[in-house]
Design an enzyme around this catalytic site. Structure first.
Site: not given
Ligand code: CTP
Length: 319
Positions: A243, A293
């Site tokens: 994101g 993260h």
């Molecule tokens: N996000 C958020 N709050 C959540 C879930 C997601 O703000 N509860 C935002 C984050 O910026 C995230 C984006 O939405 O990067 C997309 O979500 P996700 O698919 O979970 O992305 P990542 O965490 O980047 O994926 P990964 O776990 O594979 O690194």
């Protein structure tokens, strides 16, 4: 000249997460929010010192050839060979070349989108970015359908498509890819060695079935450049989330940026439970030390930018 104050503090991640959602009440409220064009332009200029979304969004065909060896960004000792399929899918020119949009939506995957009714508002933006092939059809009222760019971490193939163990899962992925219908599919192929086979499977599927998507594979420098920008602004992230990467890239080609589905907290502003993802049963993992993260810290930075009018965060219902 006034500085862009993004975080307001130089301290690293907040540790007490018990009532974080209370601390993150969004001000100003939706109706009072005003876009700050001067600030947005200043941020675009600053980010351009670190990366150029037009170039860094994808490695281009002219820069690699089949058989070239690439060191993974997070596993420097591991390498991959550029396959014939990957080479074929590299774009010849940047999918963002000379692109400029009035308003863009970046749709995160938080469960805060459920019952938001934001679908129509999201679809009304000129350019819509989504993350990790998140499903839209069944959630259209809340998340919309329009997709101009969608990311796909290789881990999605394992998490959402059972590592394509049988024909049913392969067909499911194929249908999802077909539904993208000409949009940009952004695959971070060079990040970590774990994704090697999954990226190859997807590439193969796209070529074999002539799937109509425009593939893009982020440059080798993108992640460090994005991290560098935020660190310089005292936002001490470990590894930027998808994101945050998308927001950083979007500053280059979007005049106004609207964020939906960014809410990394288990309770909403009214203290009701919020699912981690709107579409699956994945649990909150960001509190774990092992997670790469630092989502709450990223959120704090985005909230600060919302308050200054550089972007608009929607974390509740759409009007
Ligand atoms: N996000 C958020 N709050 C959540 C879930 C997601 O703000 N509860 C935002 C984050 O910026 C995230 C984006 O939405 O990067 C997309 O979500 P996700 O698919 O979970 O992305 P990542 O965490 O980047 O994926 P990964 O776990 O594979 O690194």
């Amino acid at each position: 000249r006034a500085e862009v104050v993004i975080n307001g503090s130089s301290s690293p991640a907040v540790v007490d997460r018990s009532n974080e959602s209370i601390k993150h009440n969004i001000q100003p409220a939706s109706s009072k929010w005003r876009h700050n064009q001067t600030l947005s332009l200043r941020i675009r200029k600053q980010i351009l010192k670190f990366l150029d979304a037009e170039k860094d969004i994808s490695v281009l065909k002219g820069t690699l050839k089949p058989g070239d060896i690439i060191h993974y960004i997070f596993d420097r000792d591991s390498t991959m060979n550029v396959s014939q399929n990957l080479y074929e899918l590299l774009p010849r020119t940047s999918p963002l070349k000379n692109k400029h949009f009035g308003t863009c939506a970046i749709v995160g995957n938080s469960g805060v989108l459920l019952n938001s009714g934001c679908g129509q508002e999201i679809d009304a933006h000129s350019f819509v970015i989504r993350c990790n092939l998140a499903p839209v059809q069944e959630y259209a009222r809340d998340v919309g359908l329009k997709t101009d760019l969608v990311t796909m971490n290789p881990s999605v193939i394992q998490r959402a498509f059972e590592d394509l163990v049988n024909a049913t899962w392969r067909e499911k992925l194929l249908q999802r890819l077909h539904s993208l219908n000409g949009s940009i599919l952004w695959i971070p192929a060079f990040m970590a060695r774990g994704g090697k086979e999954r990226v190859e499977w997807v590439n193969e599927l796209i070529l074999k079935h002539h799937v109509n998507v425009r593939t893009a594979y982020p440059s080798l420098r993108l992640l460090h450049a994005v991290r560098g920008y935020w660190l310089t602004n005292k936002v001490h992230i470990k590894r930027p989330t998808t994101g945050l990467l998308m927001y950083t890239l979007a500053t280059r080609f979007c005049k106004q940026i609207y964020l939906y589905g960014f809410w990394p907290f288990p309770l909403d502003q009214n203290q009701n439970p919020v699912k981690y993802h709107y579409y699956d049963s994945l649990k909150y993992g960001y509190t774990s030390q092992a997670s790469p993260h630092t989502m709450p810290l990223e959120f704090k930075a985005l909230k600060s930018l919302h308050e200054q009018g550089a972007l608009k965060l929607t974390v509740g219902q759409c009007d």
